[in-house]
Scaffold this active site. Structure first.
Site, PDB file in Angstrom:
ATOM      1  N   ARG A 248      84.913 -55.615  92.280  1.00 38.55           N
ATOM      2  CA  ARG A 248      86.109 -56.313  92.759  1.00 38.55           C
ATOM      3  C   ARG A 248      85.831 -57.350  93.842  1.00 38.55           C
ATOM      4  O   ARG A 248      86.755 -57.786  94.533  1.00 38.55           O
ATOM      5  CB  ARG A 248      87.134 -55.289  93.252  1.00 38.55           C
ATOM      6  CG  ARG A 248      87.582 -54.298  92.181  1.00 38.55           C
ATOM      7  CD  ARG A 248      88.196 -54.970  90.964  1.00 38.55           C
ATOM      8  NE  ARG A 248      88.678 -53.991  89.979  1.00 38.55           N
ATOM      9  CZ  ARG A 248      89.328 -54.290  88.864  1.00 38.55           C
ATOM     10  NH1 ARG A 248      89.560 -55.566  88.561  1.00 38.55           N
ATOM     11  NH2 ARG A 248      89.718 -53.353  88.034  1.00 38.55           N
TER      12      ARG A 248
ATOM     13  N   GLU B 187     101.241 -42.954  95.587  1.00 39.44           N
ATOM     14  CA  GLU B 187     101.960 -44.234  95.735  1.00 39.44           C
ATOM     15  C   GLU B 187     103.445 -44.013  95.959  1.00 39.44           C
ATOM     16  O   GLU B 187     104.029 -43.023  95.465  1.00 39.44           O
ATOM     17  CB  GLU B 187     101.728 -45.080  94.463  1.00 39.44           C
ATOM     18  CG  GLU B 187     102.257 -46.498  94.603  1.00 39.44           C
ATOM     19  CD  GLU B 187     102.034 -47.352  93.365  1.00 39.44           C
ATOM     20  OE1 GLU B 187     101.287 -46.937  92.461  1.00 39.44           O
ATOM     21  OE2 GLU B 187     102.635 -48.441  93.306  1.00 39.44           O
ATOM     22  N   GLU B 188     104.032 -44.953  96.671  1.00 39.08           N
ATOM     23  CA  GLU B 188     105.481 -44.988  96.923  1.00 39.08           C
ATOM     24  C   GLU B 188     106.238 -44.891  95.592  1.00 39.08           C
ATOM     25  O   GLU B 188     105.826 -45.489  94.605  1.00 39.08           O
ATOM     26  CB  GLU B 188     105.756 -46.340  97.592  1.00 39.08           C
ATOM     27  CG  GLU B 188     107.151 -46.630  97.948  1.00 39.08           C
ATOM     28  CD  GLU B 188     107.246 -48.040  98.571  1.00 39.08           C
ATOM     29  OE1 GLU B 188     106.229 -48.747  98.721  1.00 39.08           O
ATOM     30  OE2 GLU B 188     108.374 -48.416  98.877  1.00 39.08           O
TER      31      GLU B 188
ATOM     32  N   ARG C 168      92.695 -48.363  88.044  1.00 35.33           N
ATOM     33  CA  ARG C 168      91.757 -48.177  86.927  1.00 35.33           C
ATOM     34  C   ARG C 168      90.473 -47.500  87.411  1.00 35.33           C
ATOM     35  O   ARG C 168      89.697 -46.986  86.606  1.00 35.33           O
ATOM     36  CB  ARG C 168      91.408 -49.535  86.288  1.00 35.33           C
ATOM     37  CG  ARG C 168      92.577 -50.260  85.651  1.00 35.33           C
ATOM     38  CD  ARG C 168      93.217 -49.445  84.548  1.00 35.33           C
ATOM     39  NE  ARG C 168      92.245 -49.029  83.550  1.00 35.33           N
ATOM     40  CZ  ARG C 168      91.773 -49.793  82.563  1.00 35.33           C
ATOM     41  NH1 ARG C 168      92.237 -51.019  82.395  1.00 35.33           N
ATOM     42  NH2 ARG C 168      90.865 -49.333  81.707  1.00 35.33           N
ATOM     43  N   HIS C 169      90.233 -47.536  88.719  1.00 41.70           N
ATOM     44  CA  HIS C 169      89.036 -46.896  89.280  1.00 41.70           C
ATOM     45  C   HIS C 169      89.348 -45.413  89.425  1.00 41.70           C
ATOM     46  O   HIS C 169      90.087 -45.004  90.312  1.00 41.70           O
ATOM     47  CB  HIS C 169      88.652 -47.574  90.602  1.00 41.70           C
ATOM     48  CG  HIS C 169      88.267 -49.000  90.371  1.00 41.70           C
ATOM     49  ND1 HIS C 169      86.962 -49.402  90.193  1.00 41.70           N
ATOM     50  CD2 HIS C 169      89.024 -50.112  90.205  1.00 41.70           C
ATOM     51  CE1 HIS C 169      86.926 -50.700  89.944  1.00 41.70           C
ATOM     52  NE2 HIS C 169      88.173 -51.161  89.946  1.00 41.70           N
TER      53      HIS C 169
ATOM     54  N   ARG D 206     111.439 -44.300  91.998  1.00 42.55           N
ATOM     55  CA  ARG D 206     112.482 -43.415  91.471  1.00 42.55           C
ATOM     56  C   ARG D 206     113.259 -42.788  92.619  1.00 42.55           C
ATOM     57  O   ARG D 206     114.448 -42.528  92.513  1.00 42.55           O
ATOM     58  CB  ARG D 206     111.874 -42.284  90.636  1.00 42.55           C
ATOM     59  CG  ARG D 206     111.143 -42.747  89.409  1.00 42.55           C
ATOM     60  CD  ARG D 206     110.704 -41.536  88.598  1.00 42.55           C
ATOM     61  NE  ARG D 206     111.846 -40.825  88.049  1.00 42.55           N
ATOM     62  CZ  ARG D 206     111.852 -39.530  87.738  1.00 42.55           C
ATOM     63  NH1 ARG D 206     110.765 -38.797  87.948  1.00 42.55           N
ATOM     64  NH2 ARG D 206     112.915 -38.958  87.242  1.00 42.55           N
TER      65      ARG D 206
ATOM     66  N   PHE E 151      93.770 -51.734  90.552  1.00 46.76           N
ATOM     67  CA  PHE E 151      93.078 -50.822  91.470  1.00 46.76           C
ATOM     68  C   PHE E 151      92.946 -49.424  90.857  1.00 46.76           C
ATOM     69  O   PHE E 151      91.888 -48.792  90.897  1.00 46.76           O
ATOM     70  CB  PHE E 151      93.877 -50.744  92.785  1.00 46.76           C
ATOM     71  CG  PHE E 151      93.077 -50.322  93.971  1.00 46.76           C
ATOM     72  CD1 PHE E 151      92.378 -49.136  93.973  1.00 46.76           C
ATOM     73  CD2 PHE E 151      93.025 -51.109  95.114  1.00 46.76           C
ATOM     74  CE1 PHE E 151      91.639 -48.739  95.071  1.00 46.76           C
ATOM     75  CE2 PHE E 151      92.285 -50.733  96.209  1.00 46.76           C
ATOM     76  CZ  PHE E 151      91.591 -49.538  96.191  1.00 46.76           C
TER      77      PHE E 151
HETATM   78  C1  LIG Z   1      86.592 -58.673  86.238  1.00 40.01           C
HETATM   79  C2  LIG Z   1      87.261 -57.514  85.584  1.00 40.01           C
HETATM   80  C3  LIG Z   1      88.047 -57.703  84.471  1.00 40.01           C
HETATM   81  C4  LIG Z   1      88.670 -56.623  83.845  1.00 40.01           C
HETATM   82  N1  LIG Z   1      89.463 -56.859  82.745  1.00 40.01           N
HETATM   83  C5  LIG Z   1      90.067 -55.813  82.124  1.00 40.01           C
HETATM   84  C6  LIG Z   1      90.890 -56.011  80.953  1.00 40.01           C
HETATM   85  O1  LIG Z   1      91.076 -57.127  80.502  1.00 40.01           O
HETATM   86  N2  LIG Z   1      91.480 -54.931  80.392  1.00 40.01           N
HETATM   87  C7  LIG Z   1      91.285 -53.658  80.866  1.00 40.01           C
HETATM   88  O2  LIG Z   1      91.825 -52.704  80.309  1.00 40.01           O
HETATM   89  N3  LIG Z   1      90.519 -53.445  81.977  1.00 40.01           N
HETATM   90  C8  LIG Z   1      89.912 -54.470  82.610  1.00 40.01           C
HETATM   91  N4  LIG Z   1      89.158 -54.252  83.735  1.00 40.01           N
HETATM   92  C9  LIG Z   1      89.040 -52.877  84.258  1.00 40.01           C
HETATM   93  C10 LIG Z   1      87.723 -52.220  83.817  1.00 40.01           C
HETATM   94  O3  LIG Z   1      87.670 -52.084  82.405  1.00 40.01           O
HETATM   95  C11 LIG Z   1      87.563 -50.844  84.476  1.00 40.01           C
HETATM   96  O4  LIG Z   1      88.634 -50.019  84.075  1.00 40.01           O
HETATM   97  C12 LIG Z   1      87.572 -50.906  85.995  1.00 40.01           C
HETATM   98  O5  LIG Z   1      86.733 -51.931  86.453  1.00 40.01           O
HETATM   99  C13 LIG Z   1      87.094 -49.567  86.544  1.00 40.01           C
HETATM  100  O6  LIG Z   1      85.720 -49.452  86.293  1.00 40.01           O
HETATM  101  P1  LIG Z   1      85.037 -48.068  85.935  1.00 40.01           P
HETATM  102  O7  LIG Z   1      85.571 -47.492  84.664  1.00 40.01           O
HETATM  103  O8  LIG Z   1      83.544 -48.310  86.009  1.00 40.01           O
HETATM  104  O9  LIG Z   1      85.479 -47.169  87.200  1.00 40.01           O
HETATM  105  P2  LIG Z   1      85.754 -45.608  87.263  1.00 40.01           P
HETATM  106  O10 LIG Z   1      86.885 -45.220  86.411  1.00 40.01           O
HETATM  107  O11 LIG Z   1      85.864 -45.284  88.719  1.00 40.01           O
HETATM  108  O12 LIG Z   1      84.449 -44.951  86.647  1.00 40.01           O
HETATM  109  C14 LIG Z   1      83.223 -44.981  87.381  1.00 40.01           C
HETATM  110  C15 LIG Z   1      82.072 -44.678  86.431  1.00 40.01           C
HETATM  111  O13 LIG Z   1      82.207 -43.345  85.909  1.00 40.01           O
HETATM  112  C16 LIG Z   1      81.774 -43.319  84.546  1.00 40.01           C
HETATM  113  N5  LIG Z   1      82.936 -42.974  83.696  1.00 40.01           N
HETATM  114  C17 LIG Z   1      84.247 -42.980  84.074  1.00 40.01           C
HETATM  115  N6  LIG Z   1      85.028 -42.573  83.051  1.00 40.01           N
HETATM  116  C18 LIG Z   1      84.202 -42.338  82.000  1.00 40.01           C
HETATM  117  C19 LIG Z   1      84.419 -41.939  80.672  1.00 40.01           C
HETATM  118  N7  LIG Z   1      85.635 -41.699  80.199  1.00 40.01           N
HETATM  119  N8  LIG Z   1      83.353 -41.794  79.875  1.00 40.01           N
HETATM  120  C20 LIG Z   1      82.101 -42.034  80.331  1.00 40.01           C
HETATM  121  N9  LIG Z   1      81.813 -42.444  81.582  1.00 40.01           N
HETATM  122  C21 LIG Z   1      82.864 -42.599  82.419  1.00 40.01           C
HETATM  123  C22 LIG Z   1      81.247 -44.726  84.230  1.00 40.01           C
HETATM  124  O14 LIG Z   1      79.871 -44.775  84.515  1.00 40.01           O
HETATM  125  C23 LIG Z   1      82.014 -45.592  85.193  1.00 40.01           C
HETATM  126  O15 LIG Z   1      81.382 -46.825  85.505  1.00 40.01           O
HETATM  127  C24 LIG Z   1      88.515 -55.309  84.362  1.00 40.01           C
HETATM  128  C25 LIG Z   1      87.720 -55.125  85.491  1.00 40.01           C
HETATM  129  C26 LIG Z   1      87.110 -56.193  86.105  1.00 40.01           C
HETATM  130  C27 LIG Z   1      86.254 -55.962  87.343  1.00 40.01           C
END
Ligand SMILES: Cc1cc2nc3c(=O)[nH]c(=O)nc-3n(C[C@H](O)[C@H](O)[C@H](O)COP(=O)(O)OP(=O)(O)OC[C@H]3O[C@@H](n4cnc5c(N)ncnc54)[C@H](O)[C@@H]3O)c2cc1C
Length: 239
Positions: A193, A94-95, A85-86, A98, A83
């Site tokens: 998701r 988060e809880e 990662r977004h 520590r 989660f």
């Molecule tokens: C089915 C699935 C499998 C996955 N498997 C893996 C895996 O194996 N390993 C792994 O590490 N992750 C994995 N992920 C996580 C994925 O790589 C993303 O981190 C996650 O989906 C968040 O997406 P996002 O970066 O688009 O979202 P957000 O971080 O919310 O970013 C939203 C948007 O902002 C822009 N943005 C954000 N940051 C930057 C930046 N630094 N530079 C340029 N533009 C940016 C992009 O347009 C991005 O789409 C997986 C995700 C899914 C859905």
């Protein structure tokens, strides 16, 4: 030690914020109406339907940012790890493991959870497991959770710091967090998701984060029905 609480569900609760379709219309209308755009905040959702669909289709995303969804989520740590990662448009708290003694609440997949993975990386399909596999999964995870939590308690009793003792606990331990976002960041999350046939870019999320996403989408649909419908009409692509 009392038996841990084994669960097969997530808790998602809207605890605050403010979100409606009218805010999208008003934010878009300020472009040409200035101060008069405030009148659009009063609603008349149907009037905005054409505009919202236009904005969604043409990926004019910023008018979808003037609202807020504040969620309380109770889910396993492995879900939070995905989660959080977004990053964009999200706030998290988060809880702490520590500062608090963690409760023995663990996720065990239900008998409905598909267990067998087929295909190749990025194109996995899942099918139902048999009874033996379900028993193996449920009993195996329960045994480890009981043992790990007993070990955790033993360390605390012996004076070990919570931040060190928690290292023994598995990823299916539940945690709590507040997650706050706007409709645009929520749509980006939902597009990735949830797995939907109608999506232009079909995703293959882990079922457990999809369970959380589905509950969040119900809230989104209830508060912003026109935006939600436009999102679906546009192949669930975030504007
Ligand atoms: C089915 C699935 C499998 C996955 N498997 C893996 C895996 O194996 N390993 C792994 O590490 N992750 C994995 N992920 C996580 C994925 O790589 C993303 O981190 C996650 O989906 C968040 O997406 P996002 O970066 O688009 O979202 P957000 O971080 O919310 O970013 C939203 C948007 O902002 C822009 N943005 C954000 N940051 C930057 C930046 N630094 N530079 C340029 N533009 C940016 C992009 O347009 C991005 O789409 C997986 C995700 C899914 C859905």
């Amino acid at each position: 030690m009392t038996e841990p609480d084994f669960r097969d569900y997530m808790t998602v609760r809207l605890i605050g914020g403010g979100a409606d379709d009218a805010s999208v219309v008003a934010a878009a209308r300020v472009s040409t109406a200035g101060l008069d755009s405030l009148e659009y905040l009063e609603g008349g959702a149907d009037e905005g339907s054409g505009l919202i669909n236009f904005l969604m289709r043409n990926r004019h995303g910023t008018p979808f940012e003037h609202n807020q969804f504040r969620f309380y989520i109770h889910a396993p740590i492995f879900v939070f790890r995905e989660f959080q990662r977004h990053r964009v448009g999200w706030s998290y708290n988060e809880e702490s493991g520590r500062y608090t003694k963690l409760e023995p609440v663990f996720y065990i997949p239900s008998s409905q959870r598909k267990l067998v993975q087929e295909g190749k990386t990025g194109e996995y399909r899942f099918r139902a497991g048999n009874k033996e596999q379900h028993t193996l999964v449920a009993e195996g995870h329960k045994r480890v959770a009981r043992q790990a939590y007993a070990n955790y308690l033993r360390m605390l009793d012996m004076g070990v710091a919570k931040e060190v003792a928690r290292m023994t606990l598995p990823l299916n331990l539940y945690s709590s967090m507040y997650a706050t976002c706007n409709a645009r960041s929520l749509m980006a999350f939902l597009g990735l998701r949830t797995e939907r046939d109608e999506a232009t870019f079909r995703s293959t999320p882990m079922r457990e984060i999809e369970m959380v996403a589905e509950d969040m989408e119900d809230v989104f649909e209830a508060l912003m029905p026109i935006t939600h419908s436009a999102f679906n009409n546009s192949g669930r692509v975030c504007p």
